[in-house]
Write a protein that holds these residues in place. Structure first.
Motif, short mmCIF file in Angstrom:
data_model
loop_
_atom_site.label_atom_id
_atom_site.label_comp_id
_atom_site.label_asym_id
_atom_site.label_seq_id
_atom_site.Cartn_x
_atom_site.Cartn_y
_atom_site.Cartn_z
N ASN A 109 30.07 -9.91 59.50
CA ASN A 109 28.86 -10.67 59.82
C ASN A 109 29.18 -11.88 60.71
OD1 ASN A 109 27.05 -9.04 58.47
ND2 ASN A 109 27.10 -10.23 56.57
N SER A 110 30.31 -12.54 60.44
CA SER A 110 30.69 -13.70 61.25
C SER A 110 30.97 -13.28 62.68
CB SER A 110 31.94 -14.37 60.65
OG SER A 110 31.65 -14.93 59.39
N VAL A 111 31.63 -12.14 62.85
CA VAL A 111 31.91 -11.63 64.19
C VAL A 111 30.61 -11.30 64.91
CG1 VAL A 111 32.89 -9.70 65.49
CG2 VAL A 111 34.22 -10.78 63.68
N ARG A 112 29.72 -10.62 64.22
CA ARG A 112 28.46 -10.21 64.85
C ARG A 112 27.61 -11.41 65.22
NH1 ARG A 112 26.62 -4.77 61.41
NH2 ARG A 112 28.20 -3.39 62.35
N GLU A 113 27.53 -12.41 64.34
CA GLU A 113 26.77 -13.61 64.64
C GLU A 113 27.34 -14.33 65.87
OE1 GLU A 113 26.62 -16.11 61.24
OE2 GLU A 113 25.52 -14.67 60.01
N ALA A 114 28.66 -14.42 65.92
CA ALA A 114 29.31 -15.10 67.04
C ALA A 114 29.05 -14.35 68.34
CB ALA A 114 30.81 -15.22 66.79
N LEU A 115 29.16 -13.02 68.31
CA LEU A 115 28.95 -12.23 69.53
C LEU A 115 27.51 -12.31 70.01
CD1 LEU A 115 31.10 -9.04 68.80
CD2 LEU A 115 31.67 -10.99 70.25
N LYS A 116 26.55 -12.32 69.08
CA LYS A 116 25.15 -12.44 69.48
C LYS A 116 24.89 -13.79 70.14
CE LYS A 116 23.16 -9.24 66.09
NZ LYS A 116 22.31 -9.11 64.86
#
Length: 246
Positions: A56-63
């Motif tokens: 989730n942290s990776v996805r939030e950062a990428l978005k």
């Protein structure tokens, strides 16, 4: 041994870090690996392992980075390094201008002032390097402005072309991007408010002609004065439109 195993498991467990920190770490990874625009980034799983964070942290950062045009997410294909364009700046300035409670005119005046300071500082530099061929190109744009003006046609794209061509000889890629960003904000706000592009196209053409004439004569002071007059005209039109006059 069991205690050591538990401690080791804790160390491998993804760390909880705020989204902003993960964003910065992804950007640092791009810089450290010297990845250029269009280059593929590690997969989500690989980023989780490299950064030690959750999916989730990776996805939030990428978005968040996608919104800044730092990464590009191609669904079904992966994530790539973005163009890092000034689109987020344009979007932010447009929203800021339209959301101002003291009127669009005041906010647009601020943007025009920044653009004028930028161009006023650059015109002296470009005057020293403009070739005859580059002056001919500027004159050609002005001629097309004059032809359009005589028939009452507005020419916003020619205006943009003129200013980008004027500073192109400096070889600074950021200059036309910044000028284009300010130009786009002005056009977006004008369009959103239903303002006219230019109530006096012939006068606008003449002001551009004055800039070229001064540059052709290597008269930098006159070129700066002509540029200032041009901006006063834009500011006056914006003020009139914001008051519903014009």
């Amino acid at each position: 041994m069991r205690r050591m195993s538990q401690e080791s498991g804790k160390r491998r467990r993804p760390q909880r870090r705020v989204s902003g920190q993960v964003q910065r770490e992804v950007m640092q990874l791009i810089l450290d690996r010297r990845l250029r625009a269009g280059a593929p980034l590690p997969t989500e799983v690989e980023l989780m392992e490299i950064l030690g964070v959750s999916r989730n942290s990776v996805r939030e950062a990428l978005k968040a980075l996608q919104a800044l045009d730092i990464v590009e997410i191609r669904h079904g294909y992966g994530t790539y390094v973005g163009q890092a364009s000034l689109t987020p700046l344009v979007d932010g300035l447009t929203f800021r201008t339209l959301a101002r409670h003291d009127g669009d005119g005041a906010a647009l005046a601020e943007i025009l002032q920044v653009r004028e300071v930028l161009e006023d500082g650059l015109i002296r530099r470009v005057a020293a390097v403009l070739s005859d061929a580059e002056l001919d190109r500027l004159e050609s744009v002005v001629t097309r402005m004059e032809e359009a003006g005589r028939t009452g046609r507005r020419f916003p794209e020619l205006d943009r072309e003129f200013h980008e061509a004027l500073y192109g000889p400096l070889g600074n890629a950021l200059v036309p991007q910044l000028l284009g960003a300010f130009w786009t904000v002005f056009r977006r706000v004008s369009g959103a408010r239903g303002w006219h592009d230019d109530p006096e196209p012939e006068l606008t053409a003449r002001r551009h002609r004055d800039i070229v004439t001064a540059l052709r004569a290597h008269d930098v002071e006159s070129a700066q004065r002509a540029l200032a007059v041009h901006f006063r005209g834009i500011e006056a039109r914006a003020a009139q439109e914001s008051r519903g006059v014009g």
